[in-house]
Design an enzyme around this catalytic site. Structure first.
Site, short mmCIF file in Angstrom:
data_model
loop_
_atom_site.label_atom_id
_atom_site.label_comp_id
_atom_site.label_asym_id
_atom_site.label_seq_id
_atom_site.Cartn_x
_atom_site.Cartn_y
_atom_site.Cartn_z
CE LYS A 254 -3.34 2.56 2.89
NZ LYS A 254 -4.19 2.56 4.11
CG ASP A 259 -5.57 7.82 4.72
OD1 ASP A 259 -6.47 8.49 4.17
OD2 ASP A 259 -5.79 6.79 5.39
CE LYS A 266 -6.76 8.57 8.17
NZ LYS A 266 -7.39 7.45 8.88
CG ASP A 277 -1.98 5.07 4.97
OD1 ASP A 277 -1.86 4.01 5.61
OD2 ASP A 277 -3.03 5.43 4.43
CG ASP A 336 -10.01 7.47 6.70
OD1 ASP A 336 -8.93 7.41 6.07
OD2 ASP A 336 -10.08 7.65 7.93
CD GLU A 338 -6.72 5.25 2.48
OE1 GLU A 338 -7.71 5.33 3.22
OE2 GLU A 338 -5.58 4.98 2.91
NE ARG A 340 -11.24 -1.12 3.52
CZ ARG A 340 -11.91 -1.33 4.66
NH1 ARG A 340 -13.07 -1.92 4.65
NH2 ARG A 340 -11.37 -0.97 5.81
N1 BES Z 1 -4.39 4.30 6.92
C1 BES Z 1 -5.56 4.06 7.68
C2 BES Z 1 -5.35 3.01 8.77
C3 BES Z 1 -4.61 3.49 9.98
C4 BES Z 1 -5.21 4.32 10.89
C5 BES Z 1 -3.32 3.05 10.22
C6 BES Z 1 -4.50 4.74 12.01
C7 BES Z 1 -2.65 3.45 11.34
C8 BES Z 1 -3.24 4.31 12.24
C9 BES Z 1 -6.68 3.54 6.77
O1 BES Z 1 -6.67 4.04 5.49
C10 BES Z 1 -7.96 3.97 7.41
O2 BES Z 1 -8.21 5.13 7.47
N2 BES Z 1 -8.72 3.00 7.86
C11 BES Z 1 -9.96 3.26 8.50
C12 BES Z 1 -10.96 2.31 7.94
C13 BES Z 1 -12.36 2.60 8.33
C14 BES Z 1 -12.84 3.90 7.70
C15 BES Z 1 -13.22 1.45 7.89
C16 BES Z 1 -9.77 3.05 9.99
O3 BES Z 1 -9.11 2.10 10.37
O4 BES Z 1 -10.31 3.86 10.76
ZN ZN Z 2 -4.88 4.67 4.76
MN MN Z 3 -7.74 5.89 5.37
#
Ligand code: BES
Ligand code: ZN
Ligand code: MN
Length: 482
Positions: A254, A259, A266, A277, A336, A338, A340
């Site tokens: 990835k 992000d 966020k 990210d 968010d 994104e 996947r």
């Molecule tokens: N890059 C983030 C995951 C992440 C968050 C990694 C905090 C490390 C610390 C990912 O893109 C994301 O935002 N995931 C969301 C998914 C949700 C919207 C289903 C998450 O984990 O909140």
């Molecule tokens: Zn992300």
């Molecule tokens: Mn995200």
């Protein structure tokens, strides 16, 4: 950092000229008739050093020890000599002398260690002495430049020594790119880092831009990228160590260089950490760096979908439906989620290589951090053999992961009336529902997914990339060559 390996007993270590000599003392300690043994015995007797119980994080520093060639001796107990104890001892010792100008460190095992203890010593020395300088105006670089590993029998450990030295090169490349802020690590710059690897033999690199990606029909990837002024890149790396007919392992990293969450933005606090990210992408670059050192007889493909995830008048909106390269339509309920979306198109692209296995590596979910913290990466696979091989590689490399389930019931929440699949399920089991989404795009390939959200970087005072899971992946790939 350069590593050297030498056969050294305690008498030899006493004669070794260096800025610091770290002596790792397992329990029981068997003294010889040399000055260093005498010194250890004295300090234990005086109560300045404890070997039993071991206190690996409390090294004893002795300046200008009489009869020794080193400027400082650092004595540390390592109990049973396990990788964990050795990591603690080396980390504490290197940090303790960090303020001093220690350019050359000698690490000496008083008794014959296990292989994983050697890996731990080398990676901990590299880790604790690492400094990121790219964005400092007056870079004070790394002080510790040379580490000599002294072992009672060095020949026996040549292979593990070489593998770990190569792993460290890979880990440090991964750290460099993951640590860079997003304006110093754009998708184009990341592609440049991949291209730079072609200076080594056996490496090929192809970089696709927006037009080519559109032609491939990567609608999910493009949707994430469309809110950013930085054009996306799709990076394809090849390491060709075996005949063309040998099916490759494909690593998919990835590569979200920042992000923000997009329209599903966020919160401001800690948003800066989302520069990390692209740690999955960085780990793929790191693995390739290590491969060119070790030249194993295998084929590896690295795929990096890279872009920014930003809000904008042109950005993708919650509720938008896009068509992925696989033909499956996706309702983007949360912009968010994104990771996947960029990974699913890369997984479809991976099919063309008829791989023996596809492994994606991603800072995918906050839920995985909640589940496993920063100790173990999340491992998902519908192939037991692959899952077991990756878990075992994690154990040998001390770069741990833990398998989580993929029951079909977890996919329920991804159902929607408006597309074939949604990119979001409920809050519960978020790391697993994300993996279930990816699984739909792995096709017939043998597939595994590593969620490194908790392990790829550390927050707080010691904020920075860890270079994980380069060591795990390298170990897995080398074992697959046997
Ligand atoms: N890059 C983030 C995951 C992440 C968050 C990694 C905090 C490390 C610390 C990912 O893109 C994301 O935002 N995931 C969301 C998914 C949700 C919207 C289903 C998450 O984990 O909140
Ligand atoms: Zn992300
Ligand atoms: Mn995200």
């Amino acid at each position: 950092m350069t590593f050297e390996l030498n056969t050294l007993n305690l008498a030899g270590a006493a004669r070794e000229k260096c800025d610091a000599l770290l002596v790792l003392l397992a329990d029981p300690f068997k003294p010889g008739k040399d000055v260093l043994s005498a010194l250890v015995e004295q300090t234990v007797k005086a109560g300045d050093l404890e070997i039993k119980p071991a206190k690996p994080d409390q090294p004893l520093i002795i300046y200008r020890p009489a009869g020794l060639a080193c400027s400082r001796a650092v004595l540390a107990s390592i109990g049973d000599g396990s990788a964990k104890q050795v990591r603690k001892a080396v980390t504490a010792a290197v940090l303790a002398v960090k303020a001093d100008k220690v350019k050359k460190l000698v690490i000496c095992f008083a008794s014959l260690p296990q292989e994983d203890a050697i890996r731990a010593a080398m990676t901990a020395a590299a880790d604790a002495s690492y400094v990121f300088t790219t964005t400092k105006s007056k870079p004070e670089g790394r002080v510790m430049q040379r580490v000599l590993l002294g072992l009672p029998d060095s020949l026996k450990f040549k292979a593990v020594f070489e593998q770990t030295a190569a792993a460290v090169l890979g880990i440090e490349l991964a750290k460099e790119w993951a640590n860079r802020p997003a304006n110093h690590a754009t998708p184009a710059l990341l592609a440049g880092a991949a291209r730079a690897l072609t200076k080594f033999p056996r490496i090929k690199c192809k970089v696709l831009g927006p037009k080519e990606v559109a032609r491939l029909g990567m609608g999910a990837f493009m949707a994430v990228a469309q809110g950013s002024g930085q054009p996306l890149r799709f990076i394809v790396l090849h390491y060709n160590g075996a005949a063309k007919s040998v099916p490759p392992t494909v690593l998919v990293g990835k590569g979200i260089t920042f992000d923000s969450g997009g329209i599903s933005i966020k919160p401001a606090a800690e948003m800066n950490e989302m520069k990390f990210d692209m740690s999955g992408a960085a780990s793929v670059l790191g693995v390739f760096r290590a491969l060119v050192e070790l030249k194993p007889a295998i084929n590896v493909v690295g795929l990096i979908p890279s872009c920014e995830n930003l809000p904008d008048g042109r950005a993708v909106k919650p509720g938008d439906v896009v068509t992925s390269m696989s033909g499956q339509t996706i309702e983007i309920l949360n912009t968010d989620a994104e990771g996947r979306l960029v990974l699913c198109d890369a997984l479809t692209y991976a099919e063309r290589f008829k791989p023996r296995a596809v492994i994606d590596i991603a800072t995918l979910t906050g839920a995985c951090m909640i589940a496993l913290g920063g100790v173990r990466s999340g491992l998902f696979s519908d192939d037991d053999k692959l899952a077991m091989a990756l878990a075992a590689a994690g154990e040998s490399a001390s770069d741990f992961c833990w398998r989580l389930p993929l029951d079909e019931d977890y996919a329920e929440g991804l159902k929607t009336s408006f597309a074939d699949v949604a990119n979001l399920a409920g809050r519960m089991g978020g790391a697993i529902t994300a993996a279930k989404f990816l699984q739909r795009f792995a096709g017939k390939c043998s597939w595994a997914h590593l969620d490194i959200a908790g392990t790829a970087w550390k927050s707080g005072v010691a904020k920075g990339a860890t270079g994980r899971p380069v060591a795990l992946l390298l170990e897995y790939l080398l074992a697959s060559a046997k």
